[in-house]
Design an enzyme around this catalytic site. Sequence first.
Site, PDB file in Angstrom:
ATOM      1  N   LYS A  88      18.666 -22.544 -14.895  1.00  0.00           N
ATOM      2  CA  LYS A  88      18.520 -23.909 -14.515  1.00  0.00           C
ATOM      3  C   LYS A  88      17.251 -24.437 -14.855  1.00  0.00           C
ATOM      4  O   LYS A  88      16.052 -23.748 -14.802  1.00  0.00           O
ATOM      5  CB  LYS A  88      18.915 -24.049 -13.090  1.00  0.00           C
ATOM      6  CG  LYS A  88      19.051 -25.400 -12.733  1.00  0.00           C
ATOM      7  CD  LYS A  88      19.425 -25.446 -11.194  1.00  0.00           C
ATOM      8  CE  LYS A  88      19.794 -26.988 -10.862  1.00  0.00           C
ATOM      9  NZ  LYS A  88      20.607 -26.989  -9.612  1.00  0.00           N
ATOM     10  N   CYS A 122      18.961 -34.801 -19.593  1.00  0.00           N
ATOM     11  CA  CYS A 122      19.480 -34.762 -18.423  1.00  0.00           C
ATOM     12  C   CYS A 122      19.888 -36.370 -18.140  1.00  0.00           C
ATOM     13  O   CYS A 122      18.831 -37.141 -18.194  1.00  0.00           O
ATOM     14  CB  CYS A 122      18.644 -34.511 -17.253  1.00  0.00           C
ATOM     15  SG  CYS A 122      19.391 -34.418 -15.718  1.00  0.00           S
ATOM     16  N   LYS A 135      17.551 -29.673 -26.129  1.00  0.00           N
ATOM     17  CA  LYS A 135      18.792 -29.938 -25.784  1.00  0.00           C
ATOM     18  C   LYS A 135      19.091 -31.502 -25.922  1.00  0.00           C
ATOM     19  O   LYS A 135      18.377 -32.228 -25.295  1.00  0.00           O
ATOM     20  CB  LYS A 135      19.250 -29.383 -24.460  1.00  0.00           C
ATOM     21  CG  LYS A 135      20.590 -29.588 -24.119  1.00  0.00           C
ATOM     22  CD  LYS A 135      20.718 -28.872 -22.731  1.00  0.00           C
ATOM     23  CE  LYS A 135      22.054 -29.026 -22.095  1.00  0.00           C
ATOM     24  NZ  LYS A 135      22.177 -28.002 -21.033  1.00  0.00           N
TER      25      LYS A 135
END
Length: 430
Positions: free
Chosen positions: A96, A194, A232
Amino acid sequence: MASMSFLSSQITGKNSSWVEFGTSRNGRVGIERCGAARVGQLRVFASEGRTPPDLSVTVNGLRMPNPFVIGSGPPGTNYTVMKKAFDEGWGAVISKTVSLDAAKVVNVTPRYARLRAGANGSAKGQIIGWENIELISDRPLETMLKEFKQLKEEYPDRILIASIMEEYDKAAWEELIDRVEQTGVDAIEINFSCPHGMPERKMGAAVGQDCALLEEVCGWINAKATVPVWAKMTPNITDITQPAKVALSSGCEGISAINTIMSVMGINLSTLHPEPCVEGYSTPGGYSAKAVHPIALAKVMNIAQMMKAEYGGKDYSLSGIGGVETGGDAAEFILLGSNTVQVCTGVMMHGYGIVKKLCSELQDFMMMHNFSSIEDFRGVSLQYFTTHTDLVRRQQAAIQQRKAIRKGLQSDKDWTGDGFVHETESMVSN
C-alpha cells in the site's frame, strides 16, 4: 484444469537450492530458489503428454515465478497480509502506498461501495463494480519500513515493490526513496494516480495529470532511485500516453496502468444519500473491479502502442491493472503487451488464494494455443488494432476478393422495423 506451475509454499523449504539470475540496471542481483515440483502437477501434465507452460517472467531484471502481482492497496497494507500473498504464490507484492508523514492520512468508514449486476444497490447479483474513498497508508512509515525489511529477510527470493507518494517537495521525495531502499525492496512504484484525497498537496493524480509537474518530479525520483521505478498512471486524463511517455523519458523503467476511475457509485433511493455514506455524506472515489476491465484494456493498448513506436526494443515494462478475476482477464492484458498483471479489488473480493485459479486458468489458455512461455504471446494482439478508416478499406478489399456481399446491411436505408433485431445481430462480431 491444469495445475499452477509455482507455489511459494512448495518451494520455500530450508532444503531448497539457490541460483542467481540477471541484474537490473543498478546492479541488483535477483535470486530464485529451486524446489521440488508438485507431484500433482506432474501427473496432470504427464497425462496430457505435455510440458506445463512456464509462467515465470523477468521484468526490469527482476524474476517472478508468475506474472500475477498484488496491486497497491489493502492487500498490501501490512506484514501479515503481504506474507500471506507470498505464501499463496503471488509473483510479486506491491505495498500500500506510503509517505513520510502518515499522521496526515485519516481514513473514514465505511469507505467502500459495490455495484451489482441488475438494479443499482440491489443485494442480489454479481458484483461488477467497486468504489473506494480510501487514502494511502495511515500506518507510521517506520512501521512499514520495518515490515518491508522483515519480509525481504524472510523471502529474499521474492519480489517486493514499495508504492510511494509524496508532496511537491524534492527533499521529501529523496528522503522517502532513500529510507525505502534501505529496507532492500526490489523496486519502487510511484503513485501518480490516486484519484481522490490530498490533491491540494500535489499528490497522486494531481501530478499524473500535469505533464510538466510529472516531468520535474520524475527527474527528482530517478536521480535518487537505484532500483527500478514504475510510474502508476491515472485513467482520469484525456490521453494516457502523454504522461506515460513523460515518465519513461524521465528515467522510469516501467509503467503501471490503470489506477481507479473517478466515480460516484450511486444514490440510495430510499435515503437519497450517496454511497459510500459517511454521516450522511460522501465524496467521489475510485472505481474498480470487473466493470472497468474494458476501459483498462483500451488504456493499456494505447500505452503499449506508444511504447512500441517510441521506444522500440528498450527494456521498459508494462503492468496491466483493472478488473482481473480470471486467467482469461490476465491473458488479455498480456496479449496487449503487459509483462505483469496486478490484482487488488479481486483479492479483496475473493481472497489471496485466487492466485492459484489465475495461474491454472492462464496455463490452460497457453496450452490451448501451444504457448510455452509468457513471451510467446505477449503483445500478439496489438497488431490487430487499426483506424476505422482502415477497417472500411480492409472490408471493401475483402469483399472484392471473395466476390461476396459483406455481412449485414448495405446501407442505413435497408433497416426494417419487423426485422430490426435480426438485422442488428447480423452485424455483431461476437
